[in-house]
Motif scaffolding. Structure first.
Motif, short mmCIF file in Angstrom:
data_model
loop_
_atom_site.label_atom_id
_atom_site.label_comp_id
_atom_site.label_asym_id
_atom_site.label_seq_id
_atom_site.Cartn_x
_atom_site.Cartn_y
_atom_site.Cartn_z
N PRO A 1 3.40 -16.17 35.85
CA PRO A 1 2.75 -17.39 36.37
C PRO A 1 1.60 -17.88 35.50
N LEU A 2 0.82 -16.96 34.92
CA LEU A 2 -0.30 -17.38 34.09
C LEU A 2 0.18 -18.05 32.80
N GLU A 3 1.30 -17.58 32.25
CA GLU A 3 1.86 -18.24 31.07
C GLU A 3 2.21 -19.69 31.39
N ARG A 4 2.81 -19.90 32.52
CA ARG A 4 3.19 -21.27 32.92
C ARG A 4 1.95 -22.14 33.11
N ARG A 5 0.93 -21.57 33.74
CA ARG A 5 -0.28 -22.36 33.99
C ARG A 5 -0.98 -22.71 32.68
N LEU A 6 -1.01 -21.79 31.74
CA LEU A 6 -1.62 -22.07 30.45
C LEU A 6 -0.87 -23.18 29.72
N TYR A 7 0.45 -23.14 29.81
CA TYR A 7 1.24 -24.20 29.17
C TYR A 7 0.97 -25.55 29.82
N GLU A 8 0.91 -25.58 31.13
CA GLU A 8 0.64 -26.83 31.85
C GLU A 8 -0.72 -27.40 31.45
N LEU A 9 -1.72 -26.54 31.35
CA LEU A 9 -3.05 -26.99 30.95
C LEU A 9 -3.03 -27.50 29.51
N ALA A 10 -2.24 -26.85 28.66
CA ALA A 10 -2.12 -27.31 27.28
C ALA A 10 -1.51 -28.72 27.22
N ARG A 11 -0.46 -28.95 28.00
CA ARG A 11 0.18 -30.27 28.00
C ARG A 11 -0.79 -31.33 28.52
N LYS A 12 -1.56 -30.99 29.53
CA LYS A 12 -2.46 -31.98 30.13
C LYS A 12 -3.69 -32.24 29.27
N HIS A 13 -4.33 -31.17 28.78
CA HIS A 13 -5.63 -31.33 28.14
C HIS A 13 -5.57 -31.37 26.62
N CYS A 14 -4.62 -30.65 26.03
CA CYS A 14 -4.52 -30.66 24.58
C CYS A 14 -3.67 -31.84 24.10
N GLY A 15 -2.49 -31.99 24.73
CA GLY A 15 -1.62 -33.11 24.33
C GLY A 15 -1.30 -33.04 22.85
#
Length: 301
Positions: free
Chosen positions: A153-167
């Motif tokens: 689950p943490l891997e998925r959350r890190l990826y989601e944050l990357a898509r949202k904030h890093c772009g």
């Protein structure tokens, strides 16, 4: 299972689990992501979309990396129950007006199967109106298909944050304390750091995280887009200020002086969300924002 509460500034979110099945989890969200992707594709094809959606059960299970065995029906039913009865309460403040809202992911669910074989035929869902509005406003990010292969689950959350904030930015950084708040992790800070470090080490060795590279530098997570991600999305025009405004390394040092005790990467995200247009001098605007933040709020809690 107790309710989960999250606070950031004056925004509060409370998530109350379903009585029997518990709170909707990161794997239940796969169902939402798949359905939203189908709705988004239909909209892009010029079709009318609505809250009620009917999809193939087999396609849903395969796309979300679920088994299609005899246990599929019971597993899917429990997941839909969690999605329907997990309740989200939040408050929104805008121009001096406060609003409280209670919402659900889905408001109705129906599974059709053959009685003789137990084979699943179709799934019909009624989505929350706020999810459909997000699609209509194109406020939905694309996810790499390998996202569904991530088992932690943490891997998925890190990826989601990357898509949202890093772009498509060159790099995005966030301190571990603020990262833990964003992930909702209930681990101790020491354990959370160990978990993040393990994911970063695995990504460094195997490059298993899609679209981005993840590196832990002391107590700061650094996220950088992969070349193949930029090859696909790098030339597309962006309407997101976070993708266009750049800061120099010197700006972060000055920001630390302007707002001592505060995580400058957290302040950067607050500043980017606050912006309504690109500043003429990004470094100066960011440092000025940090200085005023510190004047209003004082030392970090």
């Amino acid at each position: 299972m107790a309710a989960f509460q999250y606070e950031q500034g004056n925004v509060k979110v409370k998530i109350t689990p379903a009585a029997e099945e518990g709170r909707a989890n990161v794997f239940d969200r796969d169902i939402l992501i798949y359905v939203l992707s189908q709705l988004m594709a239909a909209k892009n094809d010029g079709q009318e979309i609505g809250r009620r959606v009917q999809i193939s059960a087999h396609d849903l299970l395969k796309a979300t990396n679920r088994h299609t065995t005899g246990q599929a029906y019971a597993t899917l039913r429990r997941a839909l129950t969690r999605l329907q009865f997990t309740q989200i309460e939040t408050n929104i403040h805008d121009h001096g007006i406060g609003e409280w809202r209670s919402i659900s992911f889905i408001t109705d669910a129906r599974i059709v199967k053959e009685d003789s074989t137990g084979r699943l035929l179709s799934v019909e869902l009624e989505m929350g109106d706020w999810l459909v509005k997000a699609i209509e406003n194109k406020n939905v990010l694309t996810l790499h298909k390998a996202y569904f292969q991530l088992r932690k689950p943490l891997e998925r959350r890190l990826y989601e944050l990357a898509r949202k904030h890093c772009g498509k930015q060159d790099v995005w950084r966030i301190g571990l304390d603020k990262l833990q708040l964003k992930t909702g992790s209930t681990s101790t800070p020491k354990e959370f750091k160990r978990l993040v470090k393990t994911i970063c080490k695995a990504d460094e060795d195997q490059s298993h995280m899609p679209d981005y590279r993840f590196r832990l530098i002391h107590d700061v997570l650094e996220i950088v887009p992969k070349d193949e991600f930029l090859d696909i999305y790098g030339d597309q025009p962006s309407s997101n200020l976070a993708d266009t405004v750049r800061l120099s390394g010197n700006a972060y040092e000055k920001a630390r002086e302007a707002a001592p005790t505060w995580d400058v990467y957290f302040l950067e995200q607050e500043w980017r969300m606050w912006m309504s247009e690109a500043p003429r001098h990004a470094d100066g605007a960011f440092v000025g924002f940090c200085r005023k933040w510190y004047e209003r709020k004082g030392n970090a809690p």
